[in-house]
Design a protein around this motif. Structure first.
Motif, PDB file in Angstrom:
ATOM      1  N   VAL A 187      -2.472   1.745  14.118  1.00  0.00           N
ATOM      2  CA  VAL A 187      -3.832   1.190  14.147  1.00  0.00           C
ATOM      3  C   VAL A 187      -3.891  -0.231  13.594  1.00  0.00           C
ATOM      4  CG1 VAL A 187      -4.941   3.455  14.090  1.00  0.00           C
ATOM      5  CG2 VAL A 187      -4.584   2.213  11.941  1.00  0.00           C
ATOM      6  N   LEU A 188      -2.948  -0.605  12.726  1.00  0.00           N
ATOM      7  CA  LEU A 188      -2.938  -1.959  12.174  1.00  0.00           C
ATOM      8  C   LEU A 188      -2.184  -2.955  13.054  1.00  0.00           C
ATOM      9  CD1 LEU A 188      -2.398  -1.071   8.410  1.00  0.00           C
ATOM     10  CD2 LEU A 188      -4.480  -2.017   9.438  1.00  0.00           C
ATOM     11  N   ARG A 189      -1.497  -2.461  14.066  1.00  0.00           N
ATOM     12  CA  ARG A 189      -0.723  -3.339  14.954  1.00  0.00           C
ATOM     13  C   ARG A 189      -1.561  -4.481  15.535  1.00  0.00           C
ATOM     14  NH1 ARG A 189       1.710   0.314  18.086  1.00  0.00           N
ATOM     15  NH2 ARG A 189       3.371   0.518  16.559  1.00  0.00           N
ATOM     16  N   PRO A 190      -2.817  -4.249  15.962  1.00  0.00           N
ATOM     17  CA  PRO A 190      -3.599  -5.350  16.534  1.00  0.00           C
ATOM     18  C   PRO A 190      -3.835  -6.529  15.580  1.00  0.00           C
ATOM     19  CG  PRO A 190      -4.597  -3.253  17.118  1.00  0.00           C
ATOM     20  CD  PRO A 190      -3.505  -2.955  16.129  1.00  0.00           C
ATOM     21  N   VAL A 191      -3.801  -6.301  14.276  1.00  0.00           N
ATOM     22  CA  VAL A 191      -3.945  -7.411  13.335  1.00  0.00           C
ATOM     23  C   VAL A 191      -2.588  -7.909  12.845  1.00  0.00           C
ATOM     24  CG1 VAL A 191      -6.281  -6.813  12.608  1.00  0.00           C
ATOM     25  CG2 VAL A 191      -4.340  -5.896  11.332  1.00  0.00           C
ATOM     26  N   GLY A 192      -1.508  -7.365  13.403  1.00  0.00           N
ATOM     27  CA  GLY A 192      -0.164  -7.850  13.116  1.00  0.00           C
ATOM     28  C   GLY A 192       0.411  -7.394  11.790  1.00  0.00           C
ATOM     29  N   LEU A 193      -0.051  -6.229  11.298  1.00  0.00           N
ATOM     30  CA  LEU A 193       0.451  -5.715  10.034  1.00  0.00           C
ATOM     31  C   LEU A 193       1.023  -4.317  10.189  1.00  0.00           C
ATOM     32  CD1 LEU A 193      -2.468  -6.620   7.584  1.00  0.00           C
ATOM     33  CD2 LEU A 193      -0.302  -7.830   7.867  1.00  0.00           C
TER      34      LEU A 193
END
Length: 144
Positions: A34-40
Motif C-alpha cells: 500500500v505504501l508503494r505509490p508514495v515510494g516507501l
C-alpha cells in the motif's frame, strides 16, 4: 536421537516466535504494497516517522526505537538520504555524533503516506473481529 515429528507439530502450533515472525512478514508485505505509490517500504515509513520530531535525533535513540543496530540503521538511511528525504548532520556538541533530520521533501512524502497507513491500519484491525488490539500492542511491547 532424531526429533519426533510430533515435536515439529508442537513447535508449529505453539511457538510465539514463529507466529510473531509470520505475522510481522504478512503485515510488512501488506504495508509495503500500500505504501508503494508514495515510494516507501514499511521499514522506510517507520524510519521516517521515527525522525518526525521537533529536534533532529541522534542515531542511538532512533536505532533503539526501531530495534536495530547502528550499522543497520546507517544502511537503511542511505537510500532515503540519496532520495533527499533525510539529511545526516554532524552533532553540534560532539562532531563525532550524527543527527538525523527529515528534509522538506521527506516531510512531504511522510505526510502523503500517513493517510495510507491509517486506512490500512484501520482495515487490518477491522478485519480481525474479537481482537483486543490494545492488548496485543501491550503484549508485543512487553516482549520487545
Amino acid at each position: 536421537m532424531p526429533v519426533p515429528f510430533e515435536t515439529t507439530l508442537e513447535v508449529r502450533d505453539s511457538c510465539l516466535c514463529l507466529h510473531a515472525q509470520r505475522a510481522a512478514r504478512a503485515l510488512a508485505r501488506r504495508f509495503d504494497e500500500v505504501l508503494r505509490p508514495v515510494g516507501l517500504t514499511n521499514g522506510q515509513f517507520s524510519l521516517l516517522m521515527s525522525l518526525n520530531r521537533p529536534e533532529p535525533p541522534p542515531m542511538k535513540p532512533v536505532a533503539d526505537l526501531l530495534a536495530m543496530d547502528r550499522t543497520t540503521l546507517t544502511a537503511a538511511l542511505k537510500p532515503l538520504e540519496r532520495r533527499g528525504l533525510v539529511s545526516i548532520e554532524v552533532g553540534l556538541k560532539d562532531r563525532r555524533s550524527r543527527r538525523l533530520r527529515l528534509t522538506d521533501q521527506g516531510r512531504e512524502v511522510l505526510a502523503s503516506a500517513v493517510p495510507i497507513w491509517r486506512e490500512t491500519h484501520r482495515a487490518i484491525e477491522a478485519g480481525l473481529p474479537g481482537l483486543d488490539a490494545n492488548g496485543l500492542r501491550a503484549a508485543l511491547v512487553a516482549l520487545s
